[in-house]
Design a protein around this motif. Structure first.
Motif, PDB file in Angstrom:
ATOM      1  N   ASP A  69       0.807  -1.219   0.000  1.00  0.00           N
ATOM      2  CA  ASP A  69       0.000   0.000   0.000  1.00  0.00           C
ATOM      3  C   ASP A  69       0.841   1.270   0.000  1.00  0.00           C
ATOM      4  OD1 ASP A  69      -2.883  -0.539  -0.018  1.00  0.00           O
ATOM      5  OD2 ASP A  69      -2.489  -1.677   1.807  1.00  0.00           O
ATOM      6  N   THR A  92      -5.077  -5.516   0.599  1.00  0.00           N
ATOM      7  CA  THR A  92      -4.553  -4.145   0.566  1.00  0.00           C
ATOM      8  C   THR A  92      -5.652  -3.137   0.906  1.00  0.00           C
ATOM      9  OG1 THR A  92      -4.976  -3.883  -1.806  1.00  0.00           O
ATOM     10  CG2 THR A  92      -2.819  -4.752  -1.164  1.00  0.00           C
ATOM     11  N   ARG A  93      -5.222  -1.990   1.433  1.00  0.00           N
ATOM     12  CA  ARG A  93      -6.190  -0.940   1.781  1.00  0.00           C
ATOM     13  C   ARG A  93      -6.756  -0.269   0.539  1.00  0.00           C
ATOM     14  NH1 ARG A  93      -2.205  -0.446   5.429  1.00  0.00           N
ATOM     15  NH2 ARG A  93      -1.209   1.330   4.431  1.00  0.00           N
ATOM     16  N   ARG A  94      -5.901  -0.028  -0.459  1.00  0.00           N
ATOM     17  CA  ARG A  94      -6.325   0.642  -1.690  1.00  0.00           C
ATOM     18  C   ARG A  94      -5.943  -0.213  -2.898  1.00  0.00           C
ATOM     19  NH1 ARG A  94      -7.787   5.994  -2.084  1.00  0.00           N
ATOM     20  NH2 ARG A  94      -8.476   5.173  -4.085  1.00  0.00           N
ATOM     21  N   ASP A  96      -7.074  -0.338  -5.813  1.00  0.00           N
ATOM     22  CA  ASP A  96      -7.017   0.416  -7.069  1.00  0.00           C
ATOM     23  C   ASP A  96      -5.648   1.062  -7.255  1.00  0.00           C
ATOM     24  OD1 ASP A  96      -7.621   2.062  -4.850  1.00  0.00           O
ATOM     25  OD2 ASP A  96      -8.677   3.528  -6.086  1.00  0.00           O
ATOM     26  N   GLN A  97      -5.103   1.643  -6.198  1.00  0.00           N
ATOM     27  CA  GLN A  97      -3.782   2.262  -6.291  1.00  0.00           C
ATOM     28  C   GLN A  97      -2.680   1.215  -6.429  1.00  0.00           C
ATOM     29  OE1 GLN A  97      -3.434   4.893  -2.914  1.00  0.00           O
ATOM     30  NE2 GLN A  97      -4.990   6.287  -3.713  1.00  0.00           N
ATOM     31  N   HIS A 148     -11.035  -6.668   1.371  1.00  0.00           N
ATOM     32  CA  HIS A 148     -11.841  -6.363   0.191  1.00  0.00           C
ATOM     33  C   HIS A 148     -12.240  -7.694  -0.439  1.00  0.00           C
ATOM     34  CE1 HIS A 148     -11.144  -2.063   0.264  1.00  0.00           C
ATOM     35  NE2 HIS A 148      -9.880  -2.319   0.511  1.00  0.00           N
TER      36      HIS A 148
END
Length: 196
Positions: A69, A92-94, A96-97, A148
């Motif tokens: 991340d 992962t937290r994001r 998309d990133q 997620h």
């Protein structure tokens, strides 16, 4: 050598010999060993867990401790032929990133993940009314690293929206390949080979 997890075996068989790869969330380096020894790949790793980093380094692997991340931003564009994210995206937290960095760092990217729309997961929720604990998802809702919960169809829509090319896809059911037909329902894991 211990046999690779089925998704890792697919990845290992499809990385070009003599190429370079960054394995993000590499664990103890099992895939990296196979890539190095069987495909002569210059394999590097990034792993969050200090114990796994230590085990990988003990195996003679080039692995650094880091977080997908936050630490992928420091890698230059097109640093590797392949960036690999095996059963890590959902933690992962994001995501998309992380995916943006994955496709920036590698000319190609492998992504594998558990399919939370598999029929056994659906059945467990329908009949039991609780988050499933299965051989493929062995942890309870409160101690799982999965934050997620994506499905094959979610991932297909994600890559389409972002203009990411799917070069190949493999779908696993019980560790064996299954067809793409009804993969969102039938596959418990998916592996995608992607590029921009």
């Amino acid at each position: 050598m211990t046999p690779l997890r089925p998704d890792l075996a697919i990845i290992a068989a499809n990385v070009a010999p003599g190429s370079s790869a960054l394995d993000i969330g590499c664990g103890d380096g099992a895939l990296m060993v196979a890539l190095r020894d069987e495909r002569q790949v210059d394999a590097r790793g990034l792993e969050l867990d200090a114990g796994d980093v230590s085990r990988a380094v003990t195996r003679g692997l080039s692995v650094v401790q880091g977080d997908a991340d936050t630490d992928l931003a420091s890698y230059p564009d097109d640093s590797f032929d392949y960036a690999i994210l095996s059963q890590t995206l959902q933690t992962t937290r994001r995501p998309d990133q992380v995916m943006d960095h994955l496709l920036r760092i590698g000319r190609h990217a492998f992504v594998s993940f558990p399919n939370f729309a598999h029929w056994r997961v659906r059945l467990s929720l329908l009949w039991g009314g609780r988050m499933p604990v299965t051989s493929n998802l062995p942890m309870r809702w409160y101690d799982t690293p999965n934050i997620h919960h994506l499905t094959v169809d979610d991932f297909r829509a994600f890559v389409k929206e972002r203009g990411i090319a799917v070069e190949q896809a493999w779908f696993l059911s019980g560790g064996s390949l299954t067809t793409a037909a009804a993969a969102n329902f039938r596959a418990d894991h998916a592996v995608f080979l992607l590029s921009r």
